[in-house]
Design a protein around this motif. Structure first.
Motif: not given
Length: 629
Positions: A275-278, A492-499, A522-537
């Motif tokens: 996610v960070l690389l993307l 494309m917008a749905g596949f990348l956050p889902f991955s 804690g892991i679930l919270f990190i996963a949701f943060i990643m989901l929001f970031i990828v969706t936004s970008f």
């Protein structure tokens, strides 16, 4: 006066003592019960059902187990326990603290042919039972089938055996119970196959009944190895290394449950790095492209741009033209914002220990309460946006915001609850629980939505657009390649956050639609943060490419692009049901696909809100930098 002061002081001290006692009692309850030797310990029977269908559960005594004389005591259930289908009732097993039991007989029960058939059918459907001791769950199978052909089905030689003996192993740490386990003894099983076959052949053949001994508290009787006596035994095991606070940790390694749940930090770190690389890749590309655009547009007047020029600046007079169906759009955005706040607060409370997420139904209860309390946010967000759109039907906007998510949820609930009620399943909520939830919505959620809508409408300012909107609508180009079509962009917008959340989603599915207790919030919270970031970008990047080809219809597109991950989650639910689970049956299928549709819809609203807010900030920024007027 002196006597009056003495009486007043005495009353004050009594009140302080009562308050202190109440505080100590609450603290003791929060830290678990403390036992003395020989204190009674109660084993609670809860429910039975097919192991592969976690939503298809029935009351424990829907099967003809042994009962005590008279009416058995039903336990008080909290809201969350009703929501997860618990129906606790006192069992006849008599256990006392630190007293080992070698063998106790509960009762002698004669099974009639119909009772034998009910046991046999339950064994064929792989039924399990669930019991509790000190809120610690324990599971066991009712029986087994031997001689079954997995490819051809049951053979005539297949035998059905009932487990009549239960062995309770209870772990303790000083004066507290920290672990429980129940096991069956396959060597002391009762063959009920012949009785079932005799019942089929001769319905009136009373002699073909099974005489079964189920476990009980009669220490005067001794076990007879020549008989199929059903009994129970109790063993107390010291667990000094296991504290009361960490007593739920052992369920990660429970042998009764599927053994595929290991700590998946490595997998989530792998997803986090991707996610960070993307996001870094998209940010660098987007910033370089925008820098070139700003350089090209900054000092160039609109009338000096030739016909060969194209890009997002040319549509500055239409990009802030309000979308169609502004009432519906504002309601969807408000509902999405409310669900985002509910999810964030729920995970924050679970991480900080505000409530015990491992307690039965605690997460569902907290989710309902938080959703009701955050209704103010939904009403405020929707009414404020609708006011900026220039809408006048604000009453209808408030009502639509209040029902746009609870409405579909209520329809699905009425359907699955009717199915469960027709099957006499404990998954059907009692009427008083339904009334509590309905009252919470009518007396808390709906009024807060109205209050939030009034505040949003009164505090809203005019929409601050960097560019004036022209009166004449600009024509949108139609000759665009297939990969720039709306459906391709949504994919494309749905596949990348889902991955980004695919790995964690598997564990969540196996917990929600299985028997595993999920504790890694804690892991679930990190996963949701990643989901929001990828969706936004990814939504911002796709909106930029849309504007670059002079398509100004970004409002609805940003919401659908961000929320398209919900469609992928629902598609994954079909894959999980047919390929990763053994669930079947009408009741389980109704619960699974019905509630997965609501969960996917909730993700659609949440991520649609994230995609729209990110896109609006981005669009306002780029048009405020360049000279448009």
């Amino acid at each position: 006066r002196l006597s009056h002061r003495i009486v007043t002081a005495a009353r004050t001290m009594a009140g302080l003592r009562a308050l202190l006692a109440l505080t100590l009692t609450a603290a003791a309850a929060a830290g678990g019960m403390h036992y003395k030797p020989h204190d009674p310990v109660f084993i609670i029977s809860n429910k039975v059902g097919p192991f592969n269908n976690p939503s298809e559960t029935y009351q424990y005594y829907s099967l003809p187990f042994c009962r005590t004389a008279g009416k058995q005591k039903r336990h008080h259930h909290e809201l969350g326990e009703y929501l997860v289908g618990d129906r606790k009732i006192t069992s006849p097993y008599q256990v006392s603290f630190l007293d080992n039991v070698q063998w106790f007989l509960l009762c002698e029960k004669t099974l009639q042919p119909d009772e034998v058939k009910s046991f046999a059918d339950a064994i064929e459907d792989d039924y399990y039972f669930e019991m509790f001791l000190e809120d610690l769950p324990m599971w066991g199978y009712i029986g087994e089938v031997e001689g079954e052909d997995l490819l051809l089905g049951h053979l005539e030689t297949a035998r059905r055996y009932l487990y009549p003996h239960l062995h309770f192993s209870i772990g303790y740490n000083v004066d507290q119970i920290v672990s429980v386990n129940v096991s069956t003894n396959p060597q002391r099983k009762v063959d009920i196959t012949d009785d079932l076959m005799e019942t089929d052949v001769s319905f009136s053949y009373v002699a073909g009944i099974t005489r079964l001994y189920l476990p009980s508290y009669q220490p005067t009787k001794q076990p007879n190895n020549n008989n199929n006596n059903n009994r129970y035994s109790v063993e107390w095991v010291p667990k000094p290394e296991l504290t009361w606070e960490n007593r739920m940790s052992r369920y990660h390694d429970s042998r009764f449950l599927p053994g595929t749940f290991e700590i998946h930090w490595l997998s989530i770190i792998n997803s986090f790095v991707l996610v960070l690389l993307l996001t870094a890749f998209l940010t660098i590309i987007l910033m370089r492209v925008l820098k070139n655009d700003f350089t090209r547009y900054m000092d160039v007047e609109e009338d000096e741009m030739g016909e060969e020029e194209s890009g997002w600046k040319l549509i500055h007079g239409d990009v802030f033209r309000f979308p169609n169906q502004t009432n519906l759009f504002a309601a969807l955005v408000g509902a999405g914002g409310q669900l985002c706040c509910t999810t964030f607060l729920l995970l924050l409370c679970a991480i900080t220990g505000f409530f015990r997420p491992t307690k039965r139904g605690a997460i569902l209860t907290a989710m309902i309460v938080l959703y009701a309390l955050t209704s103010f946010i939904g009403g405020f967000t929707s009414a404020r946006l609708y006011r900026q759109f220039g809408g006048l039907a604000w009453v209808w906007n408030t009502v639509m915001t209040a029902i746009i998510f609870p409405g579909p949820l209520g329809c699905i609930f009425m359907w699955v609850n009717t199915v469960a009620w027709s099957r006499s399943s404990t998954a059907a909520l009692p009427w008083h629980t339904v009334m509590i939830i309905a009252s919470l919505y009518m007396l808390v959620s709906f009024p807060l939505t109205i209050i939030g809508a009034i505040a949003g409408r009164n505090l809203a300012t005019d929409f601050d657009a960097p560019c004036r909107t022209k009166k004449v609508l600009r024509q949108v180009p139609t000759d665009i390649p297939w990969y720039r079509q709306p459906m391709a962009q949504m994919f494309m917008a749905g596949f990348l956050p889902f991955s980004a959340i695919y790995i964690e989603l598997h564990y969540i599915f196996a917990s929600v639609w299985g028997h595993k207790i999920y504790t890694l919030f804690g892991i679930l919270f990190i996963a949701f943060i990643m989901l929001f970031i990828v969706t936004s970008f990814i939504t911002v990047a796709l909106i930029y490419f849309q504007l670059a080809r002079e398509d100004h219809r970004w409002w609805w597109r940003s919401f659908f692009s961000g929320g398209s991950t919900g469609f992928f989650i629902y598609a994954y639910s079909f894959f999980y049901f047919f390929q990763r689970s053994s669930m079947d049956g009408w009741l389980q299928s109704s619960f699974y696909f019905g509630y997965m549709a609501i969960i996917s819809y909730a993700f659609f609203l949440m991520l649609g809100f994230v995609g729209f807010i990110s896109s609006m900030v981005f669009v306002k920024h780029i048009y405020s930098v360049v000279k448009c007027d």
